[in-house]
Structure formats: C-alpha cells, structure tokens
Design a protein around this motif. Sequence first.
Motif, PDB file in Angstrom:
ATOM      1  N   THR A 176      -7.164   5.664   0.448  1.00 47.40           N
ATOM      2  CA  THR A 176      -7.196   4.355  -0.204  1.00 47.40           C
ATOM      3  C   THR A 176      -6.394   3.341   0.599  1.00 47.40           C
ATOM      4  O   THR A 176      -6.786   2.177   0.732  1.00 47.40           O
ATOM      5  CB  THR A 176      -6.634   4.461  -1.634  1.00 47.40           C
ATOM      6  OG1 THR A 176      -7.377   5.443  -2.358  1.00 47.40           O
ATOM      7  CG2 THR A 176      -6.720   3.133  -2.355  1.00 47.40           C
ATOM      8  N   ARG A 177      -5.290   3.793   1.152  1.00 49.65           N
ATOM      9  CA  ARG A 177      -4.456   2.910   1.968  1.00 49.65           C
ATOM     10  C   ARG A 177      -5.232   2.376   3.169  1.00 49.65           C
ATOM     11  O   ARG A 177      -5.182   1.180   3.484  1.00 49.65           O
ATOM     12  CB  ARG A 177      -3.220   3.675   2.430  1.00 49.65           C
ATOM     13  CG  ARG A 177      -2.215   2.856   3.212  1.00 49.65           C
ATOM     14  CD  ARG A 177      -0.981   3.699   3.482  1.00 49.65           C
ATOM     15  NE  ARG A 177       0.079   2.936   4.097  1.00 49.65           N
ATOM     16  CZ  ARG A 177       1.334   3.355   4.200  1.00 49.65           C
ATOM     17  NH1 ARG A 177       1.674   4.524   3.702  1.00 49.65           N
ATOM     18  NH2 ARG A 177       2.245   2.604   4.776  1.00 49.65           N
ATOM     19  N   ALA A 178      -5.977   3.258   3.838  1.00 49.85           N
ATOM     20  CA  ALA A 178      -6.769   2.835   4.995  1.00 49.85           C
ATOM     21  C   ALA A 178      -7.830   1.819   4.589  1.00 49.85           C
ATOM     22  O   ALA A 178      -8.070   0.831   5.297  1.00 49.85           O
ATOM     23  CB  ALA A 178      -7.411   4.054   5.657  1.00 49.85           C
ATOM     24  N   LEU A 179      -8.468   2.034   3.440  1.00 51.79           N
ATOM     25  CA  LEU A 179      -9.476   1.088   2.955  1.00 51.79           C
ATOM     26  C   LEU A 179      -8.852  -0.271   2.649  1.00 51.79           C
ATOM     27  O   LEU A 179      -9.432  -1.322   2.959  1.00 51.79           O
ATOM     28  CB  LEU A 179     -10.159   1.650   1.705  1.00 51.79           C
ATOM     29  CG  LEU A 179     -11.072   2.863   1.918  1.00 51.79           C
ATOM     30  CD1 LEU A 179     -11.508   3.440   0.574  1.00 51.79           C
ATOM     31  CD2 LEU A 179     -12.290   2.484   2.752  1.00 51.79           C
ATOM     32  N   LEU A 211      -7.252  -6.910   6.514  1.00 47.96           N
ATOM     33  CA  LEU A 211      -7.529  -7.429   7.854  1.00 47.96           C
ATOM     34  C   LEU A 211      -8.807  -8.266   7.862  1.00 47.96           C
ATOM     35  O   LEU A 211      -8.880  -9.300   8.534  1.00 47.96           O
ATOM     36  CB  LEU A 211      -7.647  -6.277   8.855  1.00 47.96           C
ATOM     37  CG  LEU A 211      -6.327  -5.649   9.307  1.00 47.96           C
ATOM     38  CD1 LEU A 211      -6.595  -4.419  10.169  1.00 47.96           C
ATOM     39  CD2 LEU A 211      -5.472  -6.649  10.071  1.00 47.96           C
ATOM     40  N   GLY A 212      -9.809  -7.834   7.104  1.00 47.13           N
ATOM     41  CA  GLY A 212     -11.046  -8.606   7.021  1.00 47.13           C
ATOM     42  C   GLY A 212     -10.817  -9.977   6.409  1.00 47.13           C
ATOM     43  O   GLY A 212     -11.370 -10.985   6.876  1.00 47.13           O
ATOM     44  N   ILE A 213      -9.978 -10.031   5.375  1.00 43.13           N
ATOM     45  CA  ILE A 213      -9.660 -11.312   4.737  1.00 43.13           C
ATOM     46  C   ILE A 213      -8.890 -12.208   5.703  1.00 43.13           C
ATOM     47  O   ILE A 213      -9.167 -13.404   5.827  1.00 43.13           O
ATOM     48  CB  ILE A 213      -8.863 -11.063   3.443  1.00 43.13           C
ATOM     49  CG1 ILE A 213      -9.781 -10.454   2.374  1.00 43.13           C
ATOM     50  CG2 ILE A 213      -8.218 -12.355   2.930  1.00 43.13           C
ATOM     51  CD1 ILE A 213      -9.058  -9.971   1.141  1.00 43.13           C
ATOM     52  N   TRP A 214      -7.916 -11.629   6.416  1.00 39.58           N
ATOM     53  CA  TRP A 214      -7.133 -12.421   7.374  1.00 39.58           C
ATOM     54  C   TRP A 214      -8.018 -12.959   8.498  1.00 39.58           C
ATOM     55  O   TRP A 214      -7.920 -14.128   8.877  1.00 39.58           O
ATOM     56  CB  TRP A 214      -6.013 -11.565   7.951  1.00 39.58           C
ATOM     57  CG  TRP A 214      -5.265 -12.238   9.069  1.00 39.58           C
ATOM     58  CD1 TRP A 214      -4.481 -13.353   8.974  1.00 39.58           C
ATOM     59  CD2 TRP A 214      -5.252 -11.854  10.446  1.00 39.58           C
ATOM     60  NE1 TRP A 214      -3.968 -13.680  10.215  1.00 39.58           N
ATOM     61  CE2 TRP A 214      -4.427 -12.777  11.134  1.00 39.58           C
ATOM     62  CE3 TRP A 214      -5.845 -10.813  11.159  1.00 39.58           C
ATOM     63  CZ2 TRP A 214      -4.191 -12.687  12.504  1.00 39.58           C
ATOM     64  CZ3 TRP A 214      -5.609 -10.721  12.520  1.00 39.58           C
ATOM     65  CH2 TRP A 214      -4.792 -11.652  13.181  1.00 39.58           C
ATOM     66  N   GLU A 215      -8.900 -12.121   9.014  1.00 39.93           N
ATOM     67  CA  GLU A 215      -9.761 -12.558  10.110  1.00 39.93           C
ATOM     68  C   GLU A 215     -10.723 -13.656   9.658  1.00 39.93           C
ATOM     69  O   GLU A 215     -11.050 -14.565  10.425  1.00 39.93           O
ATOM     70  CB  GLU A 215     -10.535 -11.362  10.665  1.00 39.93           C
ATOM     71  CG  GLU A 215      -9.647 -10.403  11.449  1.00 39.93           C
ATOM     72  CD  GLU A 215     -10.337  -9.095  11.778  1.00 39.93           C
ATOM     73  OE1 GLU A 215     -11.501  -8.908  11.336  1.00 39.93           O
ATOM     74  OE2 GLU A 215      -9.727  -8.259  12.462  1.00 39.93           O
ATOM     75  N   PHE A 228       0.814  -1.211   0.000  1.00 43.37           N
ATOM     76  CA  PHE A 228       0.000   0.000   0.000  1.00 43.37           C
ATOM     77  C   PHE A 228       0.851   1.267   0.000  1.00 43.37           C
ATOM     78  O   PHE A 228       0.337   2.372   0.167  1.00 43.37           O
ATOM     79  CB  PHE A 228      -0.930   0.009   1.222  1.00 43.37           C
ATOM     80  CG  PHE A 228      -1.696  -1.276   1.419  1.00 43.37           C
ATOM     81  CD1 PHE A 228      -2.163  -2.001   0.330  1.00 43.37           C
ATOM     82  CD2 PHE A 228      -1.938  -1.773   2.690  1.00 43.37           C
ATOM     83  CE1 PHE A 228      -2.856  -3.195   0.502  1.00 43.37           C
ATOM     84  CE2 PHE A 228      -2.632  -2.954   2.878  1.00 43.37           C
ATOM     85  CZ  PHE A 228      -3.094  -3.669   1.779  1.00 43.37           C
ATOM     86  N   GLY A 229       2.150   1.117  -0.201  1.00 40.67           N
ATOM     87  CA  GLY A 229       3.063   2.248  -0.095  1.00 40.67           C
ATOM     88  C   GLY A 229       2.832   3.335  -1.121  1.00 40.67           C
ATOM     89  O   GLY A 229       3.125   4.506  -0.869  1.00 40.67           O
TER      90      GLY A 229
END
Length: 208
Positions: free
Chosen positions: A163-166, A172-176, A156-157
């Motif tokens: 956009t980075r926050a999204l 994180l949603g995918i990992w969880e 995301f650099g």
Amino acid sequence: MGLLIDGVAHQFPGVRGGPPTEALARTHLAVEDNDFIAILGPSGCGKSTLLRIVAGLESPTTGRVLLDGQPVSSPGPDRGMVFQSYTLFPWLTVEQNILFGSRATTERARQLIGRVGLRGFERHYPKMLSGGMQQRTALARALANDPKILLLDEPFGALDNQTRALMQELLLGIWEADRKIVLFVTHDIDEAIFMANRVAVLSARPGR
C-alpha cells in the motif's frame, strides 16, 4: 518566489520549572516553486516541528517562514497537510471529510475522490475504509483548496509495504501533474531518495 525557512528554531517550555527543551536549532532552507523536498532525520530531531511551523500550527521561537515573500503566522488555504495518523472525522463520510473546513465545492470533492482512486466510496465512513483508503481521503482533503504547498508528516509510515508503494506512486503522479511545492517528512532513506528531487537532512536533536 517559493518558500523560505529563515533561521527557524523552536523550544518547548520546561516541565515544572525546568529548562526548556530545544526541539529545533536555527534552520535555514530555501525551497523553489515545484520542489519536492524530503526532510530526513532520526526520530526526535524536529522534523515534525518544522513542518508544523511551516503549516502555521506552531510559532517559531526565533526566525521566520516566508511564503512568496509573505510571513507565515497561522494556518491558511495555501498549505495542505497530511499527518501520519488517520486524522479523519469518524462521523463524516469520505466526501464530507474532504469538504470539511475547505472552500471546495461538491464537484471539486468528487473530482478529487476520483483522482485518488476512491470513486464509489463517497458515502463510506472512515471505519469502513482500509488504512490506505483513509490516507487517500486525507490526501484529497489536503488538496481540496488547491494549496501551493503540500506538507506530509510521515504519511505512509503506518501502511504495509504494498500500500505504501501505491501511495508513493499516487503522490508522485499528483506532484508531477500539479507541480506544487511538497515537503515530505520521513526517516526512511530509500523513501526520501525515491520520492524527492532534493533531500534535506536534519541532525539529531536539536535538528538543524
């Protein structure tokens, strides 16, 4: 059993007969299943080199990488990688990019397209997409084979802050939901603390 980085070091050959460059000193890291590890350190400390070794794109000069007890020596479908640059094929659509080189079905690709928020853009080409949308496509492609490990090299650099926050929330949603192992390279301390459940800090070059 997870991932074991056991005494991994890497040197690049010297230029014009000069001494080799030590990019990564002997590094040890044990990663459990479902861990989200942020690899943090200054530029040039070997973060990307370490990730490429885990991906099987580089061979360590010394040491070894074990995934579920088996040595890693080449790329494989059990590892999916996302780079900082937009590594999409410009002549392929979103759906075709996700399917390229994977074992995924068209149904699987379309499921992932919906999951990363790109429904309706299946037939768009990379030049028609924003930077964030291109990285969503790259993330979907990394997930196509349902890998055990996601490897992300400062993905995301190059994105703007919003956009980075999204994208952080999406990952994180995918990992969880999937509980995969995630190795996430960054030089941003705030991002590392926000994203990961563990942070591994490398020293200045050669990192260790």
